[in-house]
Design a protein around this motif. Structure first.
Motif, PDB file in Angstrom:
ATOM      1  N   ALA A 141       0.619  -1.256  -0.110  1.00 51.08           N
ATOM      2  CA  ALA A 141       0.063   0.080  -0.070  1.00 51.08           C
ATOM      3  C   ALA A 141       0.940   1.184   0.246  1.00 51.08           C
TER       4      ALA A 141
ATOM      5  N   LEU B 125      -2.867  -1.897  -2.752  1.00 51.76           N
ATOM      6  CA  LEU B 125      -3.694  -0.581  -2.426  1.00 51.76           C
ATOM      7  C   LEU B 125      -2.965   0.722  -3.183  1.00 51.76           C
TER       8      LEU B 125
ATOM      9  N   THR C  53      -6.903   3.529  -4.428  1.00 52.47           N
ATOM     10  CA  THR C  53      -7.964   4.249  -3.508  1.00 52.47           C
ATOM     11  C   THR C  53      -7.692   5.571  -3.736  1.00 52.47           C
TER      12      THR C  53
END
Length: 543
Positions: A349, A380, A420
């Protein structure tokens, strides 16, 4: 009192949250998220409406179910259905949704890919975007080893767009037969027209069910037969369910009506003796400690403002547990192990957007580790790309980024990717973007994707224009450049919008952030229909 600890629970740290849910930033983020989700819901209403009430009423007057009603009856009661590519064709001359519904749903206890024509939109005719959406659904079925159920009622090709349709459309037949050769079952439930090239769909599926007095499966209809051969024939003689069940053998099952066809379809799936080849959930699937509702207030509306992805993980992974890997090294990328709905995962992420050499090397090592232990990876994305500049180029950012991309490319565990916030430049590639074949890929509704940010791209073009003017000895027109710059910014801003990206089927759909955990659970379960095997042949090496 003795307290026992479930040995299956990872020893990872339970994440704590520093999110200020009463602060101004949180409130602003939440307001912006809800505004985007309202816009998304407006478009989804259009998708669900299909061709509109007039054509839906006409369809019902003929005694027929709508595409989504057929899907609902086919699925297990209270079973999940993850719709894919809902906004395909948004912003194009074609109806949003692209005249077809695709998704992953549970039929008789088996996760399947469903592909349903919407006959209220130009008779279910296929246009270039609906072709793209269909092929993506078939690809998802192949890479995840999911049976396919086609709910067929289509007038065939959208003839005005045949130049962009005819040649690539042959891949549908290629993919259906390939699935069969791989032992992945394919079914066709034919509720209406399946003519010309479309007639090969029931012909190439492993199982076919035709509805009496409704199914019309023929290479050439009565007018074409009359023109080509001079022969007079009606629809039923040429391609009706009774003929194909009793004479040609194209139909395996004769359905007296639509509900009977759906019953037969469910029975066929129940008789497949289907078994997943991947392991089931192996860790406790307890809920996160923090409220998923709070995901709406984490990502800022301004994608230039970073946020801590651990706040996302705390509201997505089981028990908010996360065993972080190399937390003090390459801190712009968060890596570690967790589980979602009991499925173990490795997580990569982005934390502060930019990927430096340390982040690239850390990612490459972590991807190899996950492959060593057959653990799927969740990416992510929130990245502006790899760092540029003299010192970084001299320090080897190209070769380090290449290592990360190499590791992503050659990883064989399932990848699930979610954008995201932002996915720009080669960072999109390093974080397993569409070109790197994630099993499934989604984006939060407020996310953006492009080669770079709109302001940066316009600025680069301006610098190039100035340099060109100087090199040729021409005066530089600042006013014209300012106008051009504003135009480029507006263009890139529009083209990086999540609706624009998903309309081209560059992802598999837009998410309400609050649904992230559920969608990941469905995606991971689907991926475990096939074997979960990491790449072998190399050890973990430091770079």
């Amino acid at each position: 009192m003795t307290v026992s600890i479930d040995p299956r629970v990872a020893e990872g740290t339970v994440l704590s949250s520093a999110l200020d849910t009463r602060g101004e930033q949180y409130a602003a983020n939440r307001t912006a998220s809800l505004a985007v989700l309202d816009q998304l819901e407006e478009q989804l209403d259009l998708v669900r409406a299909g061709g509109g009430e007039r054509y839906a009423a006409r369809h019902r007057d003929r005694g027929r179910l709508l595409a989504r009603e057929r899907i609902e009856l086919l699925l297990d009661r209270d079973g999940s259905f993850l719709e894919l590519s809902s906004l395909a064709a948004w912003g194009t001359p074609f109806t949003v949704g692209a005249s077809i519904v695709t998704g992953i749903g549970v039929v008789s206890g088996v996760e399947c890919v469903l592909i349903a024509h919407d006959p209220t939109v130009r008779g279910g005719a296929m246009n270039p975007i609906s072709l793209k959406k269909t092929l993506r659904a078939l690809e998802i079925a192949r890479v995840n080893r999911l049976p396919v159920v086609n709910l067929v009622e289509s007038g065939g090709a959208d003839l005005p767009s045949q130049a962009d349709l005819f040649v690539p459309a042959g891949q549908i037949f290629h993919d259906l037969t390939q699935l069969s050769s791989l032992g992945i079952p394919t079914l066709a439930l034919v509720f209406g027209n399946s003519t010309a090239g479309g007639a090969y769909v029931p012909g190439m599926c492993d199982y076919s069910v035709l509805v009496d007095r409704q199914a019309k499966v023929f290479l050439g209809g009565p007018p074409l037969v009359k023109m080509a051969t001079g022969e007079d024939a009606d629809d039923e003689e040429l391609g009706g369910a009774a003929m194909h069940s009793r004479v040609s053998g194209v139909a395996d099952h004769f359905a007296v009506d639509e509900r009977d066809a759906i019953r037969l379809g469910r029975r066929i799936v129940s008789e497949l003796n289907w078994r997943k080849q991947g392991p089931g959930p192996s860790l406790p699937a307890d809920e996160p400690l923090y409220d998923p509702e709070e995901l709406l207030g984490i990502a800022p509306a301004d994608i230039r403002v970073p946020f801590d992805p651990r706040e996302v993980l705390a509201r997505v992974v089981d028990g908010s547990r996360f065993g972080e890997y190399k937390p003090e090294y390459g801190t712009s990328l968060v890596t570690g192990f967790a589980s979602v709905h009991g499925f173990p995962v490795g997580v990569l992420a982005n934390a502060r957007g930019v990927l430096f050499s340390e982040e690239a090397k850390k990612a490459a090592e972590f991807i190899q580790l996950a492959n060593q232990v057959d653990t799927p990876l969740v990416f992510l994305q929130n990245t502006t790309g790899y760092m540029v500049g003299k010192s970084y180029e001299q320090g080897g950012i190209i070769k380090d980024g290449a290592k990360m991309i190499n590791a992503v490319t050659n990883s064989t565990v399932p990848h699930i990717t979610i954008n995201t916030a932002a996915s720009f430049g080669a960072g999109n590639y390093g974080m397993s973007g569409r070109a790197y074949d994630p099993r499934l890929m989604f984006a939060w509704a407020g996310a953006k994707l492009a080669v770079m940010g709109a302001a940066q791209l316009a600025g680069v073009m301006s610098i190039v224009g100035k340099a060109s003017a100087e090199a040729s000895g021409r005066p530089f027109d600042q006013a014209a450049d300012d106008e051009r710059r504003r135009g480029i910014e507006a263009q890139i801003e529009a083209e990086s919008h999540s609706f624009f990206i998903t309309s081209k089927v560059f992802d598999d759909g837009l998410l309400d952030p609050r649904d992230t955990r559920t969608v990941l659970g469905i995606a991971l379960s689907a991926a475990h229909s096939g074997p979960i095997e990491g790449r072998r042949g190399y050890g973990v090496f430091r770079m």
